[in-house]
Design an enzyme around this catalytic site. Structure first.
Site, mmCIF file in Angstrom:
data_model
loop_
_atom_site.group_PDB
_atom_site.id
_atom_site.type_symbol
_atom_site.label_atom_id
_atom_site.label_comp_id
_atom_site.label_asym_id
_atom_site.label_seq_id
_atom_site.Cartn_x
_atom_site.Cartn_y
_atom_site.Cartn_z
ATOM 1 N N PRO A 321 87.379 26.192 52.167
ATOM 2 C CA PRO A 321 86.920 26.443 50.800
ATOM 3 C C PRO A 321 85.978 25.345 50.311
ATOM 4 C CG PRO A 321 89.125 25.510 50.762
ATOM 5 C CD PRO A 321 88.767 25.698 52.221
ATOM 6 N N ARG A 323 83.389 26.134 47.230
ATOM 7 C CA ARG A 323 83.271 26.509 45.821
ATOM 8 C C ARG A 323 84.630 26.499 45.108
ATOM 9 N NH1 ARG A 323 79.275 30.319 44.437
ATOM 10 N NH2 ARG A 323 79.386 30.894 46.624
ATOM 11 N N ARG A 360 70.933 28.851 40.953
ATOM 12 C CA ARG A 360 71.736 30.018 41.339
ATOM 13 C C ARG A 360 71.435 31.264 40.495
ATOM 14 N NH1 ARG A 360 76.458 30.551 41.230
ATOM 15 N NH2 ARG A 360 76.724 31.607 43.220
ATOM 16 N N TYR A 364 70.272 34.092 42.891
ATOM 17 C CA TYR A 364 71.274 35.115 43.208
ATOM 18 C C TYR A 364 71.609 36.010 42.026
ATOM 19 C CZ TYR A 364 72.362 31.318 46.537
ATOM 20 O OH TYR A 364 72.297 30.313 47.461
ATOM 21 N N CYS A 391 58.065 25.453 34.631
ATOM 22 C CA CYS A 391 56.880 26.255 34.363
ATOM 23 C C CYS A 391 56.939 27.620 35.005
ATOM 24 C CB CYS A 391 55.649 25.489 34.821
ATOM 25 S SG CYS A 391 55.349 24.139 33.703
HETATM 26 N N1 LLP Z 1 82.414 27.780 55.835
HETATM 27 C C1 LLP Z 1 81.226 28.211 56.267
HETATM 28 C C2 LLP Z 1 80.999 28.363 57.699
HETATM 29 C C3 LLP Z 1 80.203 28.506 55.349
HETATM 30 O O1 LLP Z 1 79.034 28.940 55.784
HETATM 31 C C4 LLP Z 1 80.448 28.326 53.970
HETATM 32 C C5 LLP Z 1 79.406 28.611 52.975
HETATM 33 C C6 LLP Z 1 81.707 27.863 53.568
HETATM 34 C C7 LLP Z 1 82.670 27.608 54.523
HETATM 35 C C8 LLP Z 1 82.054 27.619 52.125
HETATM 36 O O2 LLP Z 1 81.967 28.742 51.344
HETATM 37 P P1 LLP Z 1 82.520 28.702 49.827
HETATM 38 O O3 LLP Z 1 84.016 28.571 49.919
HETATM 39 O O4 LLP Z 1 81.917 27.528 49.160
HETATM 40 O O5 LLP Z 1 82.074 29.975 49.250
HETATM 41 N N2 LLP Z 1 74.503 28.717 48.042
HETATM 42 C C9 LLP Z 1 75.376 29.875 47.880
HETATM 43 C C10 LLP Z 1 76.579 29.792 48.768
HETATM 44 C C11 LLP Z 1 76.237 29.620 50.237
HETATM 45 C C12 LLP Z 1 77.455 29.475 51.063
HETATM 46 C C13 LLP Z 1 77.112 29.153 52.460
HETATM 47 N N3 LLP Z 1 78.228 28.952 53.315
HETATM 48 C C14 LLP Z 1 75.780 29.977 46.413
HETATM 49 O O6 LLP Z 1 75.346 29.153 45.621
HETATM 50 O O7 LLP Z 1 76.521 30.875 46.047
#
Ligand code: LLP
Length: 463
Positions: A321, A323, A360, A364, A391
């Site tokens: 995890p 986020r 974001r 997104y 800008c």
């Molecule tokens: N493990 C792997 C292999 C990943 O690729 C990622 C995220 C995570 C764990 C962690 O995921 P989380 O629990 O944070 O969702 N920039 C995008 C999110 C990209 C996530 C990429 N990989 C955003 O702002 O929503």
């Protein structure tokens, strides 16, 4: 209508996304604990506080825009994940969400491991004393140099992402006289979205090796045949900001099936599976994230059940995890600069940051909440769009929100749940100076990543 087209003209009712709240909340002064960090509240003056410090004092000391991170909340979330998964599982914090040396130390103290996906993240981790064996190294195109460094320092695992990489890592390890622990990242054919999962051709992406067509089985064959590698398990990550456990269920089932196939073919039971990250958080009051305890229970039940059915010993589970740990712990504090009412449409409230500190929304269509935090107000709710100072008109921080109609220049606004993928994706667009991250705890605030200066910008410009 595509929301990313930013259509000119339609009235606000037409552009509010489906399912978005269409009526203002009953009390704009109230802070929904779902979206705010744990120690956030209002003091007797009506000023929002975090860790016991008012945002007015924080602005005086650190300026705006700035990210304020609730250290107690961060640590509590680490502990909640570690406790929920227990000693038979491993929690790897995904550093891409937000990484700094202070964060590494907190993780170390709270017993978490760390997932890094670049040489820069690896350096940060090592420089703050994270033991290499607690680090997992990810990436779909790790450089030879990154691989060499990871093997040399002895990272706990490298997650192999392609056929070429199987050979590269084996070669580097062998040349260093080492045997590197590795997992193979597979794509399981599950595409996960926020509220749904679609079992489609998710193999159509750059990450991992497809289970389909026997490719993952072939990758296992090759990895097992190479002396430089110790294959410890299979890895799967299905996406991000997911609320529904169904995608994880399908993923776990397919990974366990691969473990069973590996046992049948090679007589080897791989001891670990990693189900990746991706658990969703509340950005608005409409989001209902699950607690780590529920997630751990659901995942371990799925894996245990599938393994029993396949006659396998239950492997050690790990999760990643990012986020879900750091996201809710921080808010971005901005000062209002201009207010532009558009009769019958909406009011644009411009703040002193924007897409350089939170990409974001533009990237997104992400939804955020916002609150007036330097005071309370009894004014009527007003539909606003909170925009930055960059800008371009796509420079939106919060697309649709309600603020008191008397919001004015000099007011402070805070956008909660900006701990993940905001500072880590911040840019210098328009030569903006990236904001600081300030950790707040027990009435004390300290900078953990300082604000950029114009000197920092010019240092890279060699003229
Ligand atoms: N493990 C792997 C292999 C990943 O690729 C990622 C995220 C995570 C764990 C962690 O995921 P989380 O629990 O944070 O969702 N920039 C995008 C999110 C990209 C996530 C990429 N990989 C955003 O702002 O929503």
């Amino acid at each position: 209508m595509s929301r990313s087209a930013h259509p000119a003209g339609p009235r606000h009712a037409d552009v509010l996304p489906e399912g978005h709240y269409s009526a203002p909340p009953a009390d704009l002064n109230q802070l929904d604990p779902k979206v705010w960090a744990r120690t956030v509240g209002r003091d007797e003056r009506g000023v929002v506080t975090v860790g016991g410090i008012g945002v007015d004092a924080l602005q005086r000391e650190f300026g705006t825009p700035a990210y304020f991170l609730d250290e107690d909340d961060f640590r509590a979330r680490c502990r909640a994940w570690a406790d929920a998964f227990g000693k038979d599982a491993d929690v790897f914090y995904a550093g891409k969400a937000f990484l700094s040396r202070a964060v590494v130390r907190w993780l170390k103290e709270e017993g978490l491991n760390l997932d890094v996906c670049s040489g820069g993240e690896l350096s940060t981790a090592l420089s703050a004393g994270m033991p290499a064996e607690r680090i997992a190294f990810h990436g779909n195109n790790k450089s030879e140099e990154e691989i060499r460094r990871a093997v040399e320092v002895g990272v706990g695992r490298i997650v192999l992402d392609s056929f070429q990489e199987i050979v590269r890592v084996a070669h580097v390890a062998q040349s260093l006289g080492k045997r590197q622990r590795v997992q193979i990242r597979v794509t399981v054919g599950v595409e996960a979205h926020t509220h749904e999962f679609i079992a489609t051709a998710h193999e159509d992406q750059k990450f991992g090796i497809a289970l389909a067509g026997g490719q993952a089985a072939e990758a296992v064959r090759r990895a097992l045949s190479l002396d430089g590698l110790e294959l410890i398990g299979i890895h799967s990550h299905i996406g991000s900001q997911i609320f529904d456990m169904a995608g994880f269920e399908v993923s776990a089932r397919r990974v366990v099936q691969l473990l069973a196939d590996v046992r049948d073919e090679h007589g080897v039971e791989l001891p670990e599976i990693d189900l990746g990250g991706g658990l969703g958080i509340a950005y608005t009051s409409d989001d209902d994230p699950r607690e780590p305890h529920d997630i751990a229970k659901a995942l371990s039940e799925i894996v245990t059940r599938e393994c029993e059915a396949a006659g396998l010993a239950t492997p050690r589970i790990s999760v990643e995890p990012g986020r879900a740990i750091v996201g809710p712990t921080a808010f971005t504090l901005y000062e209002v600069g201009t207010v532009k009412p558009l009769e019958g449409l909406r009011t644009y409230v411009s703040v002193d940051g924007g897409m350089s500190d939170n990409i974001r929304t533009a990237l997104y269509d992400a939804e955020y909440s916002v609150a007036l935090v330097s005071r309370t107000s009894d004014a009527e709710p007003m539909l606003v769009r909170v925009v930055g100072k960059h800008c371009e008109s796509g420079d939106i921080v919060v697309r649709d929100a309600f603020l008191p109609a008397d919001v004015a220049p000099g007011d402070l606004l805070a956008v909660p749940a900006t701990g993940a993928y905001c500072r880590s994706m911040a840019s210098n667009y328009n030569h903006a100076l990236r904001p600081p991250v300030v950790a707040v705890r027990d009435g004390e605030a300290r900078v953990i990543v300082r604000r950029e200066t114009e000197e920092d910008l010019l240092r890279l410009d060699v003229g």
